[in-house]
Scaffold this motif. Structure first.
Motif, PDB file in Angstrom:
ATOM      1  N   TYR A  90     -13.487  58.141 -19.936  1.00 22.87           N
ATOM      2  CA  TYR A  90     -13.074  57.096 -19.355  1.00 22.87           C
ATOM      3  C   TYR A  90     -12.363  55.952 -20.069  1.00 22.87           C
ATOM      4  O   TYR A  90     -11.055  55.496 -19.944  1.00 22.87           O
ATOM      5  CB  TYR A  90     -14.450  56.388 -18.786  1.00 22.87           C
ATOM      6  CG  TYR A  90     -14.048  54.771 -18.369  1.00 22.87           C
ATOM      7  CD1 TYR A  90     -13.580  54.668 -17.228  1.00 22.87           C
ATOM      8  CD2 TYR A  90     -14.652  53.915 -19.085  1.00 22.87           C
ATOM      9  CE1 TYR A  90     -13.354  52.925 -17.056  1.00 22.87           C
ATOM     10  CE2 TYR A  90     -14.119  52.397 -19.157  1.00 22.87           C
ATOM     11  CZ  TYR A  90     -13.497  52.295 -17.922  1.00 22.87           C
ATOM     12  OH  TYR A  90     -13.352  50.891 -17.483  1.00 22.87           O
ATOM     13  N   GLY A  93      -8.766  57.183 -20.868  1.00 23.56           N
ATOM     14  CA  GLY A  93      -7.921  57.200 -19.593  1.00 23.56           C
ATOM     15  C   GLY A  93      -7.319  55.743 -19.192  1.00 23.56           C
ATOM     16  O   GLY A  93      -6.391  55.416 -18.894  1.00 23.56           O
ATOM     17  N   GLN A  94      -8.649  54.890 -19.270  1.00 27.86           N
ATOM     18  CA  GLN A  94      -8.447  53.577 -18.892  1.00 27.86           C
ATOM     19  C   GLN A  94      -7.337  52.766 -19.676  1.00 27.86           C
ATOM     20  O   GLN A  94      -6.409  52.111 -19.243  1.00 27.86           O
ATOM     21  CB  GLN A  94      -9.638  52.817 -18.818  1.00 27.86           C
ATOM     22  CG  GLN A  94      -9.666  51.380 -18.565  1.00 27.86           C
ATOM     23  CD  GLN A  94      -9.194  50.962 -17.129  1.00 27.86           C
ATOM     24  OE1 GLN A  94      -9.434  51.841 -16.340  1.00 27.86           O
ATOM     25  NE2 GLN A  94      -8.749  49.856 -17.019  1.00 27.86           N
ATOM     26  N   CYS A  95      -7.563  53.103 -20.979  1.00 31.01           N
ATOM     27  CA  CYS A  95      -6.664  52.346 -21.831  1.00 31.01           C
ATOM     28  C   CYS A  95      -5.241  52.864 -21.993  1.00 31.01           C
ATOM     29  O   CYS A  95      -4.227  52.272 -22.050  1.00 31.01           O
ATOM     30  CB  CYS A  95      -7.212  52.568 -23.535  1.00 31.01           C
ATOM     31  SG  CYS A  95      -8.697  51.514 -23.784  1.00 31.01           S
ATOM     32  N   GLU A  96      -4.976  54.215 -21.726  1.00 24.97           N
ATOM     33  CA  GLU A  96      -3.667  54.722 -21.433  1.00 24.97           C
ATOM     34  C   GLU A  96      -3.140  54.148 -20.155  1.00 24.97           C
ATOM     35  O   GLU A  96      -1.998  53.612 -20.344  1.00 24.97           O
ATOM     36  CB  GLU A  96      -3.845  56.383 -21.097  1.00 24.97           C
ATOM     37  CG  GLU A  96      -2.619  56.971 -21.051  1.00 24.97           C
ATOM     38  CD  GLU A  96      -2.548  58.500 -20.884  1.00 24.97           C
ATOM     39  OE1 GLU A  96      -1.493  59.011 -20.683  1.00 24.97           O
ATOM     40  OE2 GLU A  96      -3.724  59.012 -21.007  1.00 24.97           O
ATOM     41  N   ALA A  97      -3.992  53.870 -19.097  1.00 28.51           N
ATOM     42  CA  ALA A  97      -3.360  53.446 -17.859  1.00 28.51           C
ATOM     43  C   ALA A  97      -2.918  52.005 -18.227  1.00 28.51           C
ATOM     44  O   ALA A  97      -1.778  51.547 -17.942  1.00 28.51           O
ATOM     45  CB  ALA A  97      -4.461  53.373 -16.875  1.00 28.51           C
ATOM     46  N   GLU A  98      -3.705  51.212 -19.005  1.00 22.98           N
ATOM     47  CA  GLU A  98      -3.462  49.832 -19.204  1.00 22.98           C
ATOM     48  C   GLU A  98      -2.054  49.996 -20.131  1.00 22.98           C
ATOM     49  O   GLU A  98      -1.265  48.803 -19.974  1.00 22.98           O
ATOM     50  CB  GLU A  98      -4.394  49.006 -20.090  1.00 22.98           C
ATOM     51  CG  GLU A  98      -5.665  48.658 -19.332  1.00 22.98           C
ATOM     52  CD  GLU A  98      -6.855  48.072 -19.814  1.00 22.98           C
ATOM     53  OE1 GLU A  98      -6.528  47.244 -20.775  1.00 22.98           O
ATOM     54  OE2 GLU A  98      -7.717  47.903 -19.445  1.00 22.98           O
ATOM     55  N   PHE A 100       0.332  51.435 -19.739  1.00 21.59           N
ATOM     56  CA  PHE A 100       1.574  51.603 -18.799  1.00 21.59           C
ATOM     57  C   PHE A 100       2.163  50.430 -18.590  1.00 21.59           C
ATOM     58  O   PHE A 100       3.543  50.378 -18.132  1.00 21.59           O
ATOM     59  CB  PHE A 100       1.290  52.562 -17.442  1.00 21.59           C
ATOM     60  CG  PHE A 100       1.333  54.118 -17.797  1.00 21.59           C
ATOM     61  CD1 PHE A 100       2.560  54.783 -17.500  1.00 21.59           C
ATOM     62  CD2 PHE A 100       0.364  54.764 -18.425  1.00 21.59           C
ATOM     63  CE1 PHE A 100       2.714  56.179 -17.669  1.00 21.59           C
ATOM     64  CE2 PHE A 100       0.491  55.987 -18.548  1.00 21.59           C
ATOM     65  CZ  PHE A 100       1.640  56.893 -18.206  1.00 21.59           C
ATOM     66  N   SER A 101       1.688  49.502 -18.461  1.00 21.81           N
ATOM     67  CA  SER A 101       2.236  48.093 -18.037  1.00 21.81           C
ATOM     68  C   SER A 101       3.489  47.589 -19.326  1.00 21.81           C
ATOM     69  O   SER A 101       4.415  46.865 -18.923  1.00 21.81           O
ATOM     70  CB  SER A 101       1.204  46.829 -18.211  1.00 21.81           C
ATOM     71  OG  SER A 101       0.809  46.545 -19.424  1.00 21.81           O
ATOM     72  N   ARG A 103       5.039  50.473 -20.903  1.00 17.57           N
ATOM     73  CA  ARG A 103       5.152  51.976 -21.208  1.00 17.57           C
ATOM     74  C   ARG A 103       6.644  52.138 -22.059  1.00 17.57           C
ATOM     75  O   ARG A 103       7.730  51.534 -21.597  1.00 17.57           O
ATOM     76  CB  ARG A 103       5.505  52.878 -20.001  1.00 17.57           C
ATOM     77  CG  ARG A 103       5.645  54.143 -20.169  1.00 17.57           C
ATOM     78  CD  ARG A 103       4.228  54.721 -21.245  1.00 17.57           C
ATOM     79  NE  ARG A 103       4.259  56.385 -20.772  1.00 17.57           N
ATOM     80  CZ  ARG A 103       3.343  56.996 -21.519  1.00 17.57           C
ATOM     81  NH1 ARG A 103       2.257  56.267 -22.197  1.00 17.57           N
ATOM     82  NH2 ARG A 103       3.317  58.126 -21.381  1.00 17.57           N
ATOM     83  N   GLU A 108       3.003  49.154 -26.397  1.00 12.43           N
ATOM     84  CA  GLU A 108       2.286  49.925 -25.903  1.00 12.43           C
ATOM     85  C   GLU A 108       1.073  50.353 -26.841  1.00 12.43           C
ATOM     86  O   GLU A 108       0.035  50.336 -26.650  1.00 12.43           O
ATOM     87  CB  GLU A 108       3.075  51.247 -25.493  1.00 12.43           C
ATOM     88  CG  GLU A 108       1.875  52.231 -24.742  1.00 12.43           C
ATOM     89  CD  GLU A 108       2.891  53.383 -24.051  1.00 12.43           C
ATOM     90  OE1 GLU A 108       2.027  54.148 -23.602  1.00 12.43           O
ATOM     91  OE2 GLU A 108       4.067  53.741 -24.323  1.00 12.43           O
ATOM     92  N   CYS A 115      -7.325  47.656 -26.048  1.00  6.71           N
ATOM     93  CA  CYS A 115      -8.215  48.094 -24.983  1.00  6.71           C
ATOM     94  C   CYS A 115      -9.321  48.910 -25.467  1.00  6.71           C
ATOM     95  O   CYS A 115     -10.202  48.661 -25.038  1.00  6.71           O
ATOM     96  CB  CYS A 115      -7.242  48.793 -23.987  1.00  6.71           C
ATOM     97  SG  CYS A 115      -8.019  49.651 -22.564  1.00  6.71           S
TER      98      CYS A 115
END
Length: 134
Positions: A90, A93-98, A100-101, A103, A108, A115
């Motif tokens: 989790y 994945g969550q931090c990778e998604a964050e 992307f803002s 990217r 990055e 995060c």
């Protein structure tokens, strides 16, 4: 010839270590993106170290919990391990998604490390509460 290569290798290693030692980074006032990224990485490293220390305590507490339960009631340590593995997936994945803002930008890695530090600090608190007697 071998002596010359050995001396050259020593000089290269010495020069590289001089850069590694350098002045201590002031994370209270980082001046460049590289410094901000390094500070975020250091913050995550510290949070991860604290999490690993708490993990050992929490796991030991749940092993003790299992030891005091009837055979059909055991499973605290197994549940903890399952939860921790899921939490790591989790967090990553969550931090990778964050990330992307921003990217592909120089921010990055800092965003991802920040995060991970934040979520790791929260998880450490969760693990601590699991280890405390109810």
């Amino acid at each position: 010839m071998r002596l010359a290569l050995a001396i050259l290798a020593c000089l290269v290693v010495s020069a590289g270590s001089a850069y590694a030692v350098g002045p201590k980074l002031n994370c209270q006032d980082p001046q460049t993106q590289a410094e901000m990224t390094q500070c975020a990485g250091d913050e995550f490293d510290a949070a991860d170290k604290a999490l690993n220390a708490q993990w050992k305590l929490t796991r030991a507490a749940l092993v003790e919990t299992d030891a005091n339960l009837d055979a059909d009631q055991k499973g605290a340590e197994k549940a903890l391990l399952k939860g921790q593995r899921a939490w790591i997936d989790y967090r990553d994945g969550q931090c990778e998604a964050e990330g992307f803002s921003v990217r592909g930008g120089t921010m990055e890695p800092m965003m991802v490390a920040s995060c991970k530090a934040r979520l790791t600090e929260l998880r450490t608190k969760e693990l601590k509460s699991l280890a405390e007697p109810q």
